[in-house]
Design an enzyme around this catalytic site. Structure first.
Site, PDB file in Angstrom:
ATOM      1  N   ASP A  81      41.409  49.213  46.290  1.00 50.66           N
ATOM      2  CA  ASP A  81      42.074  49.287  44.657  1.00 50.66           C
ATOM      3  C   ASP A  81      41.603  49.464  43.833  1.00 50.66           C
ATOM      4  OD1 ASP A  81      40.766  46.153  44.188  1.00 50.66           O
ATOM      5  OD2 ASP A  81      42.865  45.249  44.524  1.00 50.66           O
ATOM      6  N   SER A 115      37.865  36.460  43.977  1.00 45.79           N
ATOM      7  CA  SER A 115      38.877  37.628  44.572  1.00 45.79           C
ATOM      8  C   SER A 115      37.795  38.780  45.700  1.00 45.79           C
ATOM      9  CB  SER A 115      39.779  38.355  44.120  1.00 45.79           C
ATOM     10  OG  SER A 115      38.175  39.373  43.133  1.00 45.79           O
ATOM     11  N   HIS A 119      38.640  46.066  44.992  1.00 47.75           N
ATOM     12  CA  HIS A 119      38.592  45.519  45.835  1.00 47.75           C
ATOM     13  C   HIS A 119      38.259  46.402  47.475  1.00 47.75           C
ATOM     14  CE1 HIS A 119      40.794  42.122  43.305  1.00 47.75           C
ATOM     15  NE2 HIS A 119      39.417  41.650  43.739  1.00 47.75           N
TER      16      HIS A 119
END
Length: 359
Positions: free
Chosen positions: A327, A32, A330
């Site tokens: 968040d 991610s 990240h």
């Protein structure tokens, strides 16, 4: 080895190391931290800063790989699952939640519950190998093509370790995952080299003990569990450090085996750790450990598992450029931009992707 052969290898190596030649293509593998749309889960405010819409990127805007593409004069990478996309200038094989190791490794340890994306490093290399003929033709033509391409392989490992940690396995047990994880990364690199890759960047694992998610989930009342200068969790950062130590050893093992290939380590860990030590140096006024998009939770990290970014109850900080964390796990576009500069121009990739002679 004869001296003439040895010096010819050195010449080839120095060409790839010193030249930030105009790369024809950029290929990326990972999770991610660099997925540009293979998995699209979240809505706004993801993507709000640059794209104005969610794109599958786990940030408010661009990622490190986006800034790398811009820095070498190439377009942002299409996710490899995109339909009717032109991949002649590169593709992105990273998937949100991708582990390095295959599912069997986790099934054998009773860790199946948290797995949902089957995109190990070898699965990603398989996808790359299948796509190549449509981009460059014959195996020899593809070797020539990859000779003018840059590959970024990672970061890998974060989801392997979080699969164990989030299932309440202790750090000591999860530490045993590190040797097979770093071995799998090395095997993936060798497969890419076998296909013709000659210029590869391998990012380190981030200091996960500095992430608001981990700081919230594993908070303790013992001040000895936290770094005095950073406030990051010592045990979890030690896990990242161990991973990076073994990863460096794997790269050191591969370099003499493939002397004509540039294999460069990108010190993701040191960069983000410096954000935690010196946030004001980089313009992060709210520090490195507080989430921009989130909600109040345990401690002062603005992270709440029940009101995560893009969920009811969360809100976005007035200025994401003042935050490292977007968040809770990240980073913001602002942090990605600074990290990418450290890879393009040094000192966190040595030699840097863009050499001083071409600035």
């Amino acid at each position: 080895m004869k001296l003439s052969i040895f010096f010819s290898f050195l010449l080839v190596s120095s060409f790839h190391l010193s030249s930030s030649q105009r790369y024809n293509a950029l290929f990326n593998f990972g999770d991610s931290m660099s997925d540009t749309g293979n998995v699209v889960l979240a809505g706004l405010p993801y993507g709000m800063t640059y794209f104005g819409r969610p794109t599958g990127r786990c940030s408010d805007g661009r990622l490190v790989i986006d800034f790398i593409a811009e820095g070498i004069g190439l377009p942002h990478l299409h996710p490899n699952t995109a339909k009717d996309a032109d991949f002649h200038q590169g593709a992105n094989f990273a998937f949100i939640a991708a582990t390095t190791l295959p599912f069997d490794f986790f099934h054998q340890r009773g860790l199946s519950k948290g797995l949902w994306v089957n995109a190990s490093i070898h699965e990603q290399v398989d996808r790359f190998e299948k796509l190549l003929p449509s981009i460059c033709g014959t195996p020899q033509e593809c070797r020539d093509f990859l000779g003018k391409s840059l590959l970024v392989v990672g970061e890998f490992g974060g989801n392997d370790y979080s699969t164990g940690l989030f299932a309440s396995r202790n750090v000591s047990e999860v530490r045993t995952f590190v040797p097979p994880v770093t071995q799998a990364i090395a095997e993936g690199l060798e497969r890419l080299i076998g296909l013709g890759a000659v210029d590869i960047i391998v990012p380190a694992l981030l200091p996960v003990g500095c992430f608001p998610l981990y700081l919230t989930l594993y908070n303790t009342s013992d001040p000895e569990d936290y770094g005095p200068r950073t406030g990051c969790m010592r045990r979890h950062n030690a896990l990242s450090w161990y991973h990076n130590t073994l990863l460096r050893r794997q790269l050191d093992r591969l370099r003499p085996k493939y002397p004509a290939v540039s294999i460069r380590f990108a010190d993701f860990y040191a960069q983000v750790f410096d954000f935690a030590i010196n946030p004001l140096k980089y313009g992060f006024k709210d520090g490195a450990l507080r989430t921009c998009c989130g909600a109040p939770g345990l401690r002062n990290y603005n992270f709440n598992l029940h009101a995560k970014c893009d969920q009811n109850g969360s809100s976005v900080c007035p200025d994401p450029t003042t935050h490292v964390s977007w968040d809770g796990i990240h980073m913001t576009e602002a942090a990605h931009r600074i990290i990418a500069q450290g890879w393009l121009h040094g000192p966190y990739v040595d030699p840097p992707i863009v050499s001083s002679s071409n600035n």
